[in-house]
Each structure stands twice: as structure tokens, then as C-alpha cells.
Write an enzyme that holds these catalytic residues in place. Structure first.
Site, short mmCIF file in Angstrom:
data_model
loop_
_atom_site.label_atom_id
_atom_site.label_comp_id
_atom_site.label_asym_id
_atom_site.label_seq_id
_atom_site.Cartn_x
_atom_site.Cartn_y
_atom_site.Cartn_z
N ASP A 84 -45.62 31.86 38.93
CA ASP A 84 -46.86 31.59 39.65
C ASP A 84 -47.92 32.64 39.32
OD1 ASP A 84 -45.15 33.35 40.91
OD2 ASP A 84 -45.42 32.53 42.91
N LYS A 123 -38.73 32.85 37.70
CA LYS A 123 -38.86 32.81 39.16
C LYS A 123 -37.63 33.50 39.75
CE LYS A 123 -41.31 31.48 42.74
NZ LYS A 123 -42.58 32.15 43.07
N ASP A 160 -49.23 24.07 28.21
CA ASP A 160 -50.34 23.14 28.35
C ASP A 160 -51.54 23.83 29.00
OD1 ASP A 160 -48.99 21.13 27.16
OD2 ASP A 160 -48.75 19.87 28.93
N ASP A 177 -43.09 24.31 29.42
CA ASP A 177 -43.81 23.04 29.29
C ASP A 177 -45.15 23.12 30.01
OD1 ASP A 177 -44.47 20.41 28.86
OD2 ASP A 177 -42.87 19.57 30.09
N TYR A 204 -34.45 20.00 32.37
CA TYR A 204 -34.63 18.74 31.69
C TYR A 204 -33.31 18.18 31.16
CZ TYR A 204 -39.68 19.65 31.73
OH TYR A 204 -40.98 19.90 32.11
#
Length: 356
Positions: free
Chosen positions: A223, A191, A251, A247, A142
Site C-alpha cells: 500500500d 504485505k 500497471d 500485476d 493466481y
């Protein structure tokens, strides 16, 4: 205690839910002899409309001068067509960077009264859902370089995920210190089978964990973690991860608890000053209708009392009042169930304040 709170009401349902949190804080101040002075700050869409900037410097300065920041929500369809630097969310990123808020703590806790609202099977829910996502907040993809160029007659976009060792170490220590106060288990989500940045995360956290021999440490690809959160969330205590993965996963985690409207969050740096906000968005579809669930914002205010002001007893009083309101069958529309009483946003705020 006398404290100044920078209050960002924001967009959509932001003003409604913030009003209820302030109502509860006023009751805490009255009951426990504190004084909370509130400074209104414009950020997001409302700041764009008023100042042409999602976070003017004068507004950032107000936040930097305050003892803490309470935020409702920013953004909405009205501003989606603006260029990236002018969008409401850019104000939020600028605020985090300006305040040096590098760690975001998002609890995922299932209140027993809302067990039926969880989308998971009862056999999974009964094991318990109570974990914390510790998300790095001011680096990663970001905050990396973003560019779009033309190559061979087509547009090519690039976003850079960058992490330095010190950024990983400081968020790692937040995770381990937090785990020491919980069930002493940390899971790094990354990852590392693909990304160099994730391999650096693992190398740094391997060093950090040596200082916390009591904490069980493990690693999981993002994942797989997204699947495990649905399969068996009880296995997690503290999840530490980068900005983008955090992020998304936080959620997902919020919906395991039945409603995103119940989840608070805190963003902290090296000092006690932080920013506190519910994790949901501005919900423009119900803005101005007095339907929103204010509990996530109210619990964010409780986190502010605990982490920034050191008022553990007062924070616990808010949490107990929320518990009482739920026990009494009060529900906003997002978590309404048979046998409960539907209340508005302001009625829920009144009910929680009355139970302190």
C-alpha cells in the site's frame, strides 16, 4: 542468425500491433543478415472461437518448439461470460506455466519526448522515471487453489496465495542480477504485516541479498509502495514482488510514463526462450481501426532480440528508431500532443522501420 518465433496475434488490437512489430523485425533481419521464421499460434478468444480451448495443446507445443514467443493481446467482452477455465486469460496462464516462465520484467521508463503526457507534476517528472518491476509469474494467488462453496446458506469464495522458498529465491536472484546491471538497488514489495507468504518472501530475500553486497536492499508494504510510485518514482530502481502485487503495481507504473501503449515486457524462465508482449490489453473499443499504439509491442520485440537472442546491437537499433520517430513529432492517438503529427498504427510501424 536463424530463429523461429511463435507469433500469437491474439484478440482485439493484437493482430494490428503484432504486424507492426514483425515489420520492424523484418527490417532488422534485412539490415543485419538474420532470418526470423514466424509460426502463427492461436491463443485466447480467437482460439476459443476456433478450437473451443484458449490454448490447445498443439498450440502450446508450437511455442515450446520455438526459440521465443511474441504476443499481442488476448481477451475481450465477447468471452467474459465464459466459465473461468474457458476464459482467454486462462490460455495465458497455461502458456506461462507450460514454458516455465517464472519472471516477468516490466520497465517503467519515461521517454523525454512524452514528459508532458505524464499525469505527475513536472517537479516529480523532472527527477526521472526509470525503474523495473520484477514480478513472480507462475505461483502465488493466481495459481493457488480457487474454490466457491455454500456455507450457512450463502456462497463463500477462497483463493489461496501459496509460495515456496525456491520460487522466491529464483525470482529474487533475477531481481538482484538485474539490479547489478542497473543502479544496484532492490526494493521488495509485500504485505508482511499481514501475510505469512510475505514474511517468507522477506526471510528468503534476506538470505539472497548476502550474495550481492553491492546492492542496496529495502522493503516496503504494497500500500505504501503504490503511494510512493506517485509521490517519487525516482527512488526506485528494481522492484521485486509477487504475482498479484506485481500485476497491479506494474500497471500503475505504466501510467506514470504517460501512456500504457509504450511499455514492453518480457517473461523468462531458466533458459533463453521467453515470451514478449506489451503490457496493455486488447482494447476492443479501437480494434480494427488502425489507431493502436504499436510501440509497446515493437519494444517487446527489441527485448526479445536482447534477452533471448543476444542481439544487443539490433535491440538498441530498434530503441534508437523509436526515439527518432518520437523526436520527429510522430504520435499515435493515445499520446498525441500539440505540435505533433497524428499517425496511425501502421504509419508508426512504417516510420520506426524506416529509421532503422
Amino acid at each position: 542468425m536463424n530463429k523461429t518465433i511463435a507469433v500469437i496475434r491474439g484478440d482485439g488490437i493484437g493482430p494490428e500491433i503484432v504486424n507492426e512489430a514483425l515489420k520492424v523485425l523484418d527490417k532488422i533481419a534485412e539490415q543485419y543478415g538474420h532470418a526470423f521464421a514466424c509460426e502463427d499460434v492461436d491463443m485466447g478468444g480467437v482460439a476459443i472461437d476456433k478450437w473451443g480451448d484458449p490454448l490447445p495443446q498443439a498450440m502450446l507445443d508450437k511455442c515450446l518448439a520455438a526459440d521465443s514467443v511474441l504476443l499481442g493481446a488476448v481477451g475481450g467482452p465477447k468471452w467474459e461470460g465464459l466459465p473461468g477455465p474457458q476464459r482467454p486469460e486462462k490460455g495465458l496462464l497455461r502458456l506461462r506455466a507450460g514454458m516455465g516462465l517464472y519472471s516477468n520484467l516490466r520497465p517503467a521508463k519515461l521517454w523525454p519526448q512524452l514528459a508532458d503526457a505524464s499525469p505527475l507534476k513536472p517537479s516529480i517528472v523532472e527527477k526521472g522515471i526509470d525503474f523495473l518491476v520484477v514480478r513472480e509469474l507462475i505461483s502465488g494467488i493466481y495459481f493457488g487453489e480457487h474454490k466457491t462453496v455454500e456455507q450457512n446458506g450463502e456462497q463463500v469464495a477462497t483463493d489461496v496465495m501459496r509460495y515456496a522458498e525456491h520460487e522466491i529465491e529464483r525470482i529474487g536472484r533475477i531481481a538482484f542480477e538485474t539490479a547489478m546491471k542497473r543502479r544496484k538497488k532492490v526494493t521488495c514489495v509485500d504485505k508482511a504485516n499481514v501475510l505469512d507468504s510475505s514474511r517468507l518472501w522477506r526471510a528468503v530475500l534476506h538470505r539472497v541479498k548476502e550474495d550481492y553486497p553491492e546492492v542496496e536492499y529495502g522493503e516496503m508494504f504494497v500500500d505504501n509502495a503504490s503511494m510512493q510510485l506517485v509521490k517519487d518514482p525516482s527512488q526506485f530502481d528494481v522492484i521485486v514482488t509477487g504475482n498479484m502485487f506485481g500485476d497491479i503495481l506494474s500497471d500503475e507504473a505504466s501510467m506514470l510514463t504517460g501512456t500504457i501503449g509504450m511499455i514492453p515486457s518480457s517473461s523468462l524462465g531458466d533458459g533463453t526462450r521467453g515470451m514478449y508482449e506489451p503490457i496493455h490489453g486488447s482494447a476492443p473499443d479501437i480494434a480494427g481501426q488502425n489507431k493502436a499504439n504499436p510501440i509497446g509491442t515493437i519494444l517487446s520485440a527489441a527485448m526479445m532480440l536482447k534477452y533471448s537472442f543476444g542481439l544487443d546491437v539490433e535491440a538498441a537499433a530498434i530503441e534508437a528508431a523509436v526515439d527518432k520517430a518520437l523526436n520527429d513529432g510522430l504520435r499515435t492517438a493515445d499520446c498525441m500532443a500539440d505540435g505533433c503529427r497524428l499517425v496511425s498504427c501502421s504509419e508508426m510501424g512504417d516510420a520506426i522501420a524506416a529509421r532503422i
